[in-house]
Scaffold this active site. Structure first.
Site, PDB file in Angstrom:
ATOM      1  N   HIS A   1       0.816  -1.203   0.000  1.00 32.96           N
ATOM      2  CA  HIS A   1       0.000   0.000   0.000  1.00 32.96           C
ATOM      3  C   HIS A   1       0.858   1.265   0.000  1.00 32.96           C
ATOM      4  O   HIS A   1       1.798   1.396   0.788  1.00 32.96           O
ATOM      5  CB  HIS A   1      -0.926   0.007   1.220  1.00 32.96           C
ATOM      6  CG  HIS A   1      -1.899   1.138   1.211  1.00 32.96           C
ATOM      7  ND1 HIS A   1      -3.069   1.105   0.492  1.00 32.96           N
ATOM      8  CD2 HIS A   1      -1.862   2.358   1.804  1.00 32.96           C
ATOM      9  CE1 HIS A   1      -3.720   2.229   0.662  1.00 32.96           C
ATOM     10  NE2 HIS A   1      -3.016   3.019   1.448  1.00 32.96           N
TER      11      HIS A   1
ATOM     12  N   HIS B   1      -3.734   4.963  10.858  1.00 34.00           N
ATOM     13  CA  HIS B   1      -2.658   5.917  11.115  1.00 34.00           C
ATOM     14  C   HIS B   1      -3.185   7.080  11.947  1.00 34.00           C
ATOM     15  O   HIS B   1      -4.379   7.378  11.945  1.00 34.00           O
ATOM     16  CB  HIS B   1      -2.010   6.412   9.816  1.00 34.00           C
ATOM     17  CG  HIS B   1      -2.934   7.090   8.869  1.00 34.00           C
ATOM     18  ND1 HIS B   1      -3.847   6.415   8.096  1.00 34.00           N
ATOM     19  CD2 HIS B   1      -3.088   8.399   8.541  1.00 34.00           C
ATOM     20  CE1 HIS B   1      -4.523   7.251   7.330  1.00 34.00           C
ATOM     21  NE2 HIS B   1      -4.096   8.477   7.592  1.00 34.00           N
TER      22      HIS B   1
ATOM     23  N   HIS C   1      -7.149   7.210  12.742  1.00 30.54           N
ATOM     24  CA  HIS C   1      -8.295   6.752  11.953  1.00 30.54           C
ATOM     25  C   HIS C   1      -7.800   5.715  10.957  1.00 30.54           C
ATOM     26  O   HIS C   1      -6.594   5.560  10.735  1.00 30.54           O
ATOM     27  CB  HIS C   1      -9.009   7.904  11.249  1.00 30.54           C
ATOM     28  CG  HIS C   1      -8.275   8.462  10.062  1.00 30.54           C
ATOM     29  ND1 HIS C   1      -7.296   9.386  10.158  1.00 30.54           N
ATOM     30  CD2 HIS C   1      -8.407   8.190   8.737  1.00 30.54           C
ATOM     31  CE1 HIS C   1      -6.833   9.696   8.956  1.00 30.54           C
ATOM     32  NE2 HIS C   1      -7.491   8.978   8.077  1.00 30.54           N
TER      33      HIS C   1
END
Length: 386
Positions: free
Chosen positions: A263, A300, A336
């Protein structure tokens, strides 16, 4: 960072006589930023651009703050912002700090009775719905779904819409908006690893020139107030210009995504920057191709910035119950990440069709009364395991 552009008629040398066929003079104007140190354009006018005839009124358009110090995640239903006839009246500031305003607008009518000039801020206007023409004193640009319109501060403009169904996502920036510096060389040219290049930036090619005297209303924004000023000559009287300071357009559909085996973090989606916030474009792309890749973003913590995501189209894989026109606000200071089930659903997926615009600010954002009218106040609970 735009590049050198020339349009219309200009003299061979700056600051020299430029004479009309009838023997009169054209009037030169330096249109610059950051004193004499930033980007600038030299424009040439049929009449003096300094003729203010009247100042009719002054009124505030400053936002009313509902939450000045916010730690709550919100979802805003952007399409619940009611359409209004007038362009300026339709602009609703939903999030704000001392560096920028984040605005939703649903104007139904073109700007016919006045011109507009924002002296406070550069404007980045994202076209979610609608087609038409941005008309400015430095030339015109056609626009459509997915276009970013970058209007530098001080540009006098109008927006002509083809229909009444228009939805705009606007960022007003008190700092100049540039392309990311890591994608430019020391001459300002976009580099080979940039997700877009100069061919993708659309410069004005159509210059409207009027040599008219009369009463021309220009609504000028300064320090949160609108001044209704009447000019004695038509503001679109430029016969030519050259330089680096002018409006331009870029389509989100021309952003080429950067992907990897695992990612990739949000900076790979960066499209514009200031020294106070960044703007990113999330576009359809292939997912990560490591055999054990998790396509969903990792959790994160926003320690230094508030994250605003405006959902444009497609299925945004990391969120539940998200639709076009929604805005998520994830404030600094709390972590979040994907909603419950989103990480698991992403495994094995090979691509996404999501389309979104993200604004990350380095100063906290205040939540306005306009935002609270369309806010989902239980959104912050949506990460709870049920």
């Amino acid at each position: 960072m735009p590049f050198y552009h020339k349009l219309g008629k200009i003299p061979p040398k700056r600051h020299t006589q430029f004479i009309k066929p009838n023997g009169d003079f054209y009037y030169e104007q330096l249109f610059g930023t950051i004193g004499f140190d930033g980007m600038s354009t030299n424009s040439y006018h049929e009449q003096r651009p300094t003729q203010v005839k009247d100042i009719k009124k002054q009124y505030s358009v400053a936002p009313k703050i509902a939450k000045a110090n916010n730690m709550q995640s919100y979802r805003l239903h952007g399409f619940k912002t009611k359409p209004e006839n007038d362009y300026l009246e339709s602009r609703k500031i939903v999030l704000t700090n001392s560096d920028c305003h984040i605005i939703l607008a649903a104007p139904k009518e073109s700007t016919r009775d006045y011109f507009y000039k924002n002296t406070d801020a550069d404007e980045l206007i994202f076209i979610h719905k609608g087609t038409g023409k941005l008309r400015t004193h430095l030339g015109n640009l056609d626009f459509k779904y997915g276009d970013y319109l970058l209007v530098p501060r001080g540009v006098i403009y109008k927006l002509d819409f083809d229909t009444e169904d228009n939805r705009l996502f606007i960022v007003e920036s008190r700092r100049p908006i540039y392309t990311p510096k890591r994608y430019r060389n020391w001459f300002g040219q976009l580099l080979e690893h940039s997700p877009f290049c100069e061919r993708d930036l659309r410069q004005p090619q159509e210059l409207e020139t009027y040599n008219q005297s009369g009463d021309f209303l220009i609504k000028i924004k300064k320090q949160g107030d609108i001044f209704d000023m009447v000019y004695a000559s038509h503001p679109f009287d430029v016969v030519g210009y050259d330089g680096y300071n002018y409006p331009y357009a870029f389509s989100i559909h021309d952003f080429e995504p950067i992907t990897g085996r695992v990612h990739q973090p949000p900076p790979v989606h960066q499209t514009f920057e200031t020294d106070a916030f960044v703007v990113c474009s999330f576009v359809p792309r292939l997912y990560d191709y490591h055999p054990l890749a998790v396509p969903a973003p990792y959790n994160h913590s926003n320690i230094d910035s508030d994250e605003v995501l405006y959902y444009v189209d497609g299925d945004f894989m990391s969120r539940n119950d998200i639709a076009a026109g929604h805005i998520s606000l994830h404030p600094a200071g709390i972590p979040h990440g994907p909603h419950p089930g989103a990480m698991e659903r992403s495994i094995g997926k090979v691509k996404t069709d999501e389309l979104a615009v993200m604004v990350d600010t380095f100063k906290p954002l205040k939540v306005t009364e306009e935002a609270m009218k369309i806010a989902d106040e239980d959104y912050y609970k949506s990460w709870l395991e049920h």
